[in-house]
Each structure stands twice: as C-alpha cells, then as structure tokens.
Write a protein that holds these residues in place. Sequence first.
Motif, mmCIF file in Angstrom:
data_model
loop_
_atom_site.group_PDB
_atom_site.id
_atom_site.type_symbol
_atom_site.label_atom_id
_atom_site.label_comp_id
_atom_site.label_asym_id
_atom_site.label_seq_id
_atom_site.Cartn_x
_atom_site.Cartn_y
_atom_site.Cartn_z
ATOM 1 N N VAL A 1 0.860 -1.184 0.000
ATOM 2 C CA VAL A 1 0.000 0.000 0.000
ATOM 3 C C VAL A 1 0.896 1.233 0.000
ATOM 4 N N PRO A 2 0.726 2.152 -0.956
ATOM 5 C CA PRO A 2 1.521 3.386 -0.943
ATOM 6 C C PRO A 2 1.307 4.144 0.371
ATOM 7 N N GLU A 3 2.340 4.833 0.832
ATOM 8 C CA GLU A 3 2.253 5.542 2.110
ATOM 9 C C GLU A 3 1.035 6.457 2.190
ATOM 10 N N SER A 4 0.737 7.142 1.100
ATOM 11 C CA SER A 4 -0.364 8.107 1.110
ATOM 12 C C SER A 4 -1.746 7.458 1.173
ATOM 13 N N SER A 5 -1.812 6.138 0.935
ATOM 14 C CA SER A 5 -3.108 5.444 0.894
ATOM 15 C C SER A 5 -3.314 4.477 2.044
ATOM 16 N N ARG A 6 -2.391 4.430 2.974
ATOM 17 C CA ARG A 6 -2.477 3.462 4.067
ATOM 18 C C ARG A 6 -3.545 3.850 5.092
ATOM 19 N N THR A 7 -4.140 2.809 5.672
ATOM 20 C CA THR A 7 -5.130 3.005 6.721
ATOM 21 C C THR A 7 -4.659 2.310 8.001
ATOM 22 N N ALA A 8 -5.137 2.810 9.118
ATOM 23 C CA ALA A 8 -4.710 2.280 10.415
ATOM 24 C C ALA A 8 -5.226 0.869 10.629
ATOM 25 N N ALA A 9 -4.376 0.030 11.164
ATOM 26 C CA ALA A 9 -4.790 -1.321 11.550
ATOM 27 C C ALA A 9 -5.561 -1.241 12.865
ATOM 28 N N PRO A 10 -6.472 -2.160 13.116
ATOM 29 C CA PRO A 10 -7.174 -2.169 14.399
ATOM 30 C C PRO A 10 -6.222 -2.547 15.529
ATOM 31 N N ARG B 1 5.387 2.435 11.205
ATOM 32 C CA ARG B 1 5.581 3.016 12.541
ATOM 33 C C ARG B 1 4.364 3.788 13.039
ATOM 34 N N GLN B 2 3.468 4.133 12.129
ATOM 35 C CA GLN B 2 2.227 4.818 12.495
ATOM 36 C C GLN B 2 1.074 3.839 12.717
ATOM 37 N N GLY B 3 1.390 2.554 12.671
ATOM 38 C CA GLY B 3 0.363 1.546 12.900
ATOM 39 C C GLY B 3 -0.546 1.321 11.709
ATOM 40 N N ARG B 4 -0.085 1.688 10.516
ATOM 41 C CA ARG B 4 -0.878 1.523 9.297
ATOM 42 C C ARG B 4 -0.416 0.277 8.530
ATOM 43 N N ILE B 5 -1.339 -0.366 7.836
ATOM 44 C CA ILE B 5 -1.011 -1.565 7.069
ATOM 45 C C ILE B 5 -0.243 -1.162 5.818
ATOM 46 N N ALA B 6 0.989 -1.676 5.697
ATOM 47 C CA ALA B 6 1.868 -1.310 4.585
ATOM 48 C C ALA B 6 2.072 -2.441 3.584
ATOM 49 N N VAL B 7 2.124 -3.677 4.074
ATOM 50 C CA VAL B 7 2.421 -4.826 3.215
ATOM 51 C C VAL B 7 1.604 -6.023 3.695
ATOM 52 N N ARG B 8 1.243 -6.878 2.728
ATOM 53 C CA ARG B 8 0.465 -8.077 3.060
ATOM 54 C C ARG B 8 0.924 -9.256 2.213
#
Length: 205
Positions: A57-66, A177-184
């Motif tokens: 997920v591009p940095e600008s499009s990431r969403t926070a993980a629960p 580091r911001q708790g956002r999903i970056a890779v899966r």
Amino acid sequence: MSAASRAPLRSNRSRAVLLTATAVAAALTLSACSSGGTSGGGGDTNFVTGNNGIDTVPESSRTAAPVLSGETIDGKQLTTADYKGKILVINVWGSWCPPCRAEAKNFQTVYQDLKGQGVEFVGINTRDTSTTPAVAFEKEFGVTYPSLYDPTGKQMLRFEKGTLNPQLIPSTLVLDRQGRIAVRALQPLSEDTLRSMIKPVLAEK
C-alpha cells in the motif's frame, strides 16, 4: 417393491450421502490451510499486488490497523497498542497448518535479526482448539515472540473487510511506525521474502 429390494437402495443412497459429506469436509480442510492466494475478499483496502504475490500500500493510501488485544497462548495479556512507534509484523498461523510449520523458523530468524532495529513480531494463533498444541508448536520451532490465542478468528475479524482472508492461512501483515497496514502476504513466506516485505518499511522515515 418388496422391503428386501428397497434395502439395497437405501444402503446405496446412504453411502452416496456419506461420500458427498466426506468430500465436502475434505475440501473445507484443504481450503482452511492454503499455500497461497492474492485476494482478501471484498473491500477497498488500496493494496497493489506485486509479481511475487506480495501486496503493498503506498504511504499516502495506508489506513490504520485495528488494535488487537487479548490473552496470549501462554496466558499473558497483550495489546498491539504497546507497539506504537515500532514496525509490527503480524503473522496468522495454526499448529495444524503445514505451511505455517514450514515458515516458522524463517519468522524467528528474521525477528531475532531485526528486533534491535525497532521491528516487533506478534502472532495470531487461530483454530487450535486449545493452547496446548500452539505452545508445543512454538517450542518445537523456537518461536520467542508472543502470539494472541484466537481460536474462533475474532482478532482477524477486527480488520477491515478485504484485508485478511480467513481461508488463507498463514497470512502476514507488516504495519508501519504509524500503525498503518503497509504490506500483506496471503501465503507462506521464505526468509528472503519476509525480509523483502519489511526492508522498505524499515527504510521509511
């Protein structure tokens, strides 16, 4: 038709029903421990699929993980809120799953190498009917990072639809580091592939 002639028909019908039920059960068992996949099933989670089956997920499009929280397989309490500011690798696994066994040592090796660089690992143990086989699994493969005990998949359901597919285990997420999903990855991972997932997130400032 006599009762004697009807009996073989009933027997054949019962045998057909039994065979069908057995086939369905076998299919469910196979699907529950897949060796790979690329779809999380519905939802717009901004994943871009690479040639190697790794979704980013591009940095600008990431969403926070629960935030995940609960009891670990060794009876301790854990919350992923405590990993704020760290890169967090989340691995969904089960002791019953052959691909999970194949990748376990890879995860432990990478964890040992990177934990001093601000990278933490947390497992989600799912579909084990008790913690006994899960604890034995960790002992066998020398896994030292914690795993939440999630026999019914409730932790997985906290994620946005399309993030994780309960049919595809093992699965792995890398949070920035911001708790956002970056890779899966919805497949078992080699050591090199796991490192390749973490490396670009680790390089981010």
